[in-house]
Design a protein around this motif. Sequence first.
Motif, PDB file in Angstrom:
ATOM      1  N   LYS A 153     -20.142  11.793   9.018  1.00  0.00           N
ATOM      2  CA  LYS A 153     -19.576  12.979   9.351  1.00  0.00           C
ATOM      3  C   LYS A 153     -20.827  13.725   9.970  1.00  0.00           C
ATOM      4  O   LYS A 153     -20.632  14.701  10.255  1.00  0.00           O
ATOM      5  CB  LYS A 153     -18.970  14.111   8.402  1.00  0.00           C
ATOM      6  N   LEU A 154     -21.876  13.901   9.406  1.00  0.00           N
ATOM      7  CA  LEU A 154     -23.225  14.669   9.207  1.00  0.00           C
ATOM      8  C   LEU A 154     -23.648  14.550  11.085  1.00  0.00           C
ATOM      9  O   LEU A 154     -23.719  15.129  11.709  1.00  0.00           O
ATOM     10  CB  LEU A 154     -24.159  14.674   8.359  1.00  0.00           C
ATOM     11  N   PHE A 155     -23.683  13.217  11.583  1.00  0.00           N
ATOM     12  CA  PHE A 155     -23.431  12.340  12.329  1.00  0.00           C
ATOM     13  C   PHE A 155     -22.918  13.091  13.827  1.00  0.00           C
ATOM     14  O   PHE A 155     -23.591  13.427  15.168  1.00  0.00           O
ATOM     15  CB  PHE A 155     -24.263  11.490  12.935  1.00  0.00           C
ATOM     16  N   ARG A 156     -21.415  13.082  13.130  1.00  0.00           N
ATOM     17  CA  ARG A 156     -20.362  13.583  14.330  1.00  0.00           C
ATOM     18  C   ARG A 156     -20.801  15.171  15.135  1.00  0.00           C
ATOM     19  O   ARG A 156     -20.855  15.694  15.866  1.00  0.00           O
ATOM     20  CB  ARG A 156     -19.564  13.782  13.784  1.00  0.00           C
ATOM     21  N   GLU A 157     -21.460  15.892  13.406  1.00  0.00           N
ATOM     22  CA  GLU A 157     -21.781  17.418  13.627  1.00  0.00           C
ATOM     23  C   GLU A 157     -22.719  17.678  14.338  1.00  0.00           C
ATOM     24  O   GLU A 157     -22.845  18.495  15.229  1.00  0.00           O
ATOM     25  CB  GLU A 157     -21.995  18.358  12.332  1.00  0.00           C
ATOM     26  N   LYS A 158     -23.113  16.595  14.887  1.00  0.00           N
ATOM     27  CA  LYS A 158     -24.543  16.461  14.947  1.00  0.00           C
ATOM     28  C   LYS A 158     -24.240  15.870  17.110  1.00  0.00           C
ATOM     29  O   LYS A 158     -25.275  15.835  17.942  1.00  0.00           O
ATOM     30  CB  LYS A 158     -26.030  16.321  14.703  1.00  0.00           C
ATOM     31  N   ASN A 205     -31.862 -19.161  12.939  1.00  0.00           N
ATOM     32  CA  ASN A 205     -32.300 -19.136  14.414  1.00  0.00           C
ATOM     33  C   ASN A 205     -31.942 -18.057  14.978  1.00  0.00           C
ATOM     34  O   ASN A 205     -30.422 -17.833  16.327  1.00  0.00           O
ATOM     35  CB  ASN A 205     -31.142 -20.109  15.172  1.00  0.00           C
ATOM     36  N   LEU A 206     -31.569 -16.508  14.245  1.00  0.00           N
ATOM     37  CA  LEU A 206     -30.883 -15.606  14.361  1.00  0.00           C
ATOM     38  C   LEU A 206     -31.554 -14.747  15.564  1.00  0.00           C
ATOM     39  O   LEU A 206     -33.003 -15.145  16.154  1.00  0.00           O
ATOM     40  CB  LEU A 206     -31.184 -14.824  13.264  1.00  0.00           C
ATOM     41  N   ASN A 207     -31.630 -14.043  16.811  1.00  0.00           N
ATOM     42  CA  ASN A 207     -32.188 -13.345  17.352  1.00  0.00           C
ATOM     43  C   ASN A 207     -31.653 -11.347  17.241  1.00  0.00           C
ATOM     44  O   ASN A 207     -30.740 -11.409  17.769  1.00  0.00           O
ATOM     45  CB  ASN A 207     -31.642 -13.687  19.118  1.00  0.00           C
ATOM     46  N   LEU A 208     -32.132 -11.444  16.790  1.00  0.00           N
ATOM     47  CA  LEU A 208     -32.283  -9.727  15.763  1.00  0.00           C
ATOM     48  C   LEU A 208     -33.668  -9.304  16.809  1.00  0.00           C
ATOM     49  O   LEU A 208     -33.850  -7.346  16.652  1.00  0.00           O
ATOM     50  CB  LEU A 208     -32.556  -9.801  14.484  1.00  0.00           C
ATOM     51  N   SER A 209     -33.963  -9.499  17.657  1.00  0.00           N
ATOM     52  CA  SER A 209     -34.976  -8.746  18.709  1.00  0.00           C
ATOM     53  C   SER A 209     -34.315  -7.310  19.303  1.00  0.00           C
ATOM     54  O   SER A 209     -35.571  -5.844  19.900  1.00  0.00           O
ATOM     55  CB  SER A 209     -35.589  -9.220  19.905  1.00  0.00           C
ATOM     56  N   ASN A 210     -32.735  -6.847  19.682  1.00  0.00           N
ATOM     57  CA  ASN A 210     -32.328  -5.830  19.881  1.00  0.00           C
ATOM     58  C   ASN A 210     -31.915  -4.572  18.802  1.00  0.00           C
ATOM     59  O   ASN A 210     -31.401  -4.093  19.301  1.00  0.00           O
ATOM     60  CB  ASN A 210     -31.387  -5.901  20.343  1.00  0.00           C
ATOM     61  N   LEU A 211     -32.642  -5.381  17.708  1.00  0.00           N
ATOM     62  CA  LEU A 211     -31.673  -4.370  16.398  1.00  0.00           C
ATOM     63  C   LEU A 211     -32.481  -3.614  15.439  1.00  0.00           C
ATOM     64  O   LEU A 211     -33.792  -3.714  15.744  1.00  0.00           O
ATOM     65  CB  LEU A 211     -31.423  -5.619  15.311  1.00  0.00           C
ATOM     66  N   ASN A 212     -32.525  -2.299  15.517  1.00  0.00           N
ATOM     67  CA  ASN A 212     -33.008  -1.184  15.292  1.00  0.00           C
ATOM     68  C   ASN A 212     -32.603  -0.474  14.238  1.00  0.00           C
ATOM     69  O   ASN A 212     -31.384  -0.564  14.327  1.00  0.00           O
ATOM     70  CB  ASN A 212     -32.873  -0.151  16.617  1.00  0.00           C
ATOM     71  N   TYR A 213     -33.204  -0.429  13.044  1.00  0.00           N
ATOM     72  CA  TYR A 213     -32.282  -0.167  12.062  1.00  0.00           C
ATOM     73  C   TYR A 213     -33.448   0.784  11.320  1.00  0.00           C
ATOM     74  O   TYR A 213     -34.795   1.007  11.203  1.00  0.00           O
ATOM     75  CB  TYR A 213     -32.560  -2.015  11.375  1.00  0.00           C
ATOM     76  N   GLY A 214     -32.701   1.117   9.876  1.00  0.00           N
ATOM     77  CA  GLY A 214     -33.244   1.729   8.765  1.00  0.00           C
ATOM     78  C   GLY A 214     -32.164   1.531   7.817  1.00  0.00           C
ATOM     79  O   GLY A 214     -31.860   1.976   7.622  1.00  0.00           O
ATOM     80  N   VAL A 215     -32.933   1.771   6.487  1.00  0.00           N
ATOM     81  CA  VAL A 215     -32.774   1.128   4.612  1.00  0.00           C
ATOM     82  C   VAL A 215     -33.010   2.645   3.672  1.00  0.00           C
ATOM     83  O   VAL A 215     -34.081   3.350   4.001  1.00  0.00           O
ATOM     84  CB  VAL A 215     -32.929  -0.379   4.188  1.00  0.00           C
ATOM     85  N   LEU A 216     -31.604   3.226   3.873  1.00  0.00           N
ATOM     86  CA  LEU A 216     -32.108   4.054   2.415  1.00  0.00           C
ATOM     87  C   LEU A 216     -30.864   3.398   1.602  1.00  0.00           C
ATOM     88  O   LEU A 216     -30.173   2.552   1.439  1.00  0.00           O
ATOM     89  CB  LEU A 216     -30.524   4.849   3.134  1.00  0.00           C
ATOM     90  N   ALA A 217     -31.957   3.284   0.203  1.00  0.00           N
ATOM     91  CA  ALA A 217     -32.206   2.197  -1.109  1.00  0.00           C
ATOM     92  C   ALA A 217     -31.644   3.320  -1.887  1.00  0.00           C
ATOM     93  O   ALA A 217     -32.428   4.120  -2.391  1.00  0.00           O
ATOM     94  CB  ALA A 217     -32.937   1.840  -0.933  1.00  0.00           C
ATOM     95  N   LEU A 218     -30.653   3.417  -2.549  1.00  0.00           N
ATOM     96  CA  LEU A 218     -30.242   3.704  -3.768  1.00  0.00           C
ATOM     97  C   LEU A 218     -30.512   3.021  -5.416  1.00  0.00           C
ATOM     98  O   LEU A 218     -30.097   2.063  -5.057  1.00  0.00           O
ATOM     99  CB  LEU A 218     -29.085   4.849  -3.559  1.00  0.00           C
ATOM    100  N   GLY A 219     -30.871   3.810  -5.923  1.00  0.00           N
ATOM    101  CA  GLY A 219     -31.666   3.448  -7.527  1.00  0.00           C
ATOM    102  C   GLY A 219     -31.452   3.682  -8.410  1.00  0.00           C
ATOM    103  O   GLY A 219     -31.500   5.337  -8.587  1.00  0.00           O
ATOM    104  N   GLU A 237     -31.828  15.034   4.689  1.00  0.00           N
ATOM    105  CA  GLU A 237     -32.950  14.709   5.420  1.00  0.00           C
ATOM    106  C   GLU A 237     -33.830  13.318   6.059  1.00  0.00           C
ATOM    107  O   GLU A 237     -33.898  13.327   7.518  1.00  0.00           O
ATOM    108  CB  GLU A 237     -33.960  15.096   4.791  1.00  0.00           C
ATOM    109  N   TRP A 238     -33.906  12.284   5.533  1.00  0.00           N
ATOM    110  CA  TRP A 238     -34.248  10.829   5.545  1.00  0.00           C
ATOM    111  C   TRP A 238     -32.815  10.211   6.990  1.00  0.00           C
ATOM    112  O   TRP A 238     -33.470  10.393   7.914  1.00  0.00           O
ATOM    113  CB  TRP A 238     -33.871   9.948   4.903  1.00  0.00           C
ATOM    114  N   SER A 239     -31.932  10.954   6.640  1.00  0.00           N
ATOM    115  CA  SER A 239     -30.769  10.295   7.551  1.00  0.00           C
ATOM    116  C   SER A 239     -30.678  11.237   9.443  1.00  0.00           C
ATOM    117  O   SER A 239     -30.840  10.500   9.965  1.00  0.00           O
ATOM    118  CB  SER A 239     -29.141  10.501   7.495  1.00  0.00           C
ATOM    119  N   LEU A 240     -31.336  12.238   8.931  1.00  0.00           N
ATOM    120  CA  LEU A 240     -31.460  13.162  10.242  1.00  0.00           C
ATOM    121  C   LEU A 240     -32.910  12.265  10.984  1.00  0.00           C
ATOM    122  O   LEU A 240     -32.379  12.472  12.585  1.00  0.00           O
ATOM    123  CB  LEU A 240     -31.321  14.147  10.381  1.00  0.00           C
ATOM    124  N   ASN A 241     -33.672  12.434  10.335  1.00  0.00           N
ATOM    125  CA  ASN A 241     -34.793  11.435  10.703  1.00  0.00           C
ATOM    126  C   ASN A 241     -34.777  10.363  12.181  1.00  0.00           C
ATOM    127  O   ASN A 241     -34.655   9.750  12.857  1.00  0.00           O
ATOM    128  CB  ASN A 241     -35.932  11.083   9.571  1.00  0.00           C
TER     129      ASN A 241
END
Length: 145
Positions: A25-30, A81-95, A136-140
Amino acid sequence: MSDILNIVFGSQTGTAEELAYDIQKLFREKGSESQIFELDDISMDKLEQINKLLIVTSTTGDGEIPDNGINFWQSLLAATNLNLSNLNYGVLALGDSSHYDFCNAGKIIDEKLQTLGANRVIERQECDYDTDGSIEWSLNFLSLI
Ligand SMILES: Cc1cc2nc3c(=O)[nH]c(=O)nc-3n(C[C@H](O)[C@H](O)[C@H](O)COP(=O)(O)O)c2cc1C
């Protein structure tokens, strides 16, 4: 190759799932559209086709991946044999730091993706007990992806 942003959650009791929808929802607003999946919806073939990925996952049990991400994790572990060279990612970890393996699910997925050659665009965010800092992390993340 799909250019749309994918928000993928692993959740045992609903917190990470709810957060995934809040972030969408936040991203949609942006002005940024995204699609949401559970971790287990993401096959390795599909992972190779994604280039923008935000993973939000909790940890359950004793440092374990939530039930809706176990197949994904097993596939990732077995991948040779995975090709993940095009994958840009971030991880938000809850704990919860009262557990020995704090945020372990997010941590091991993050480390495995990097080992497999994916591009981590932002340092992993580890949220202790609640979801503080996640917006904040998500917006970054959005500004970097
Ligand atoms: C049974 C249980 C086991 C948990 N085990 C861990 C753990 O090993 N490490 C950790 O950092 N957090 C652990 N947590 C905390 C959860 O990851 C945290 O509360 C999270 O926000 C829950 O998100 P979810 O509702 O999406 O599953 C555990 C919580 C429960 C209820």
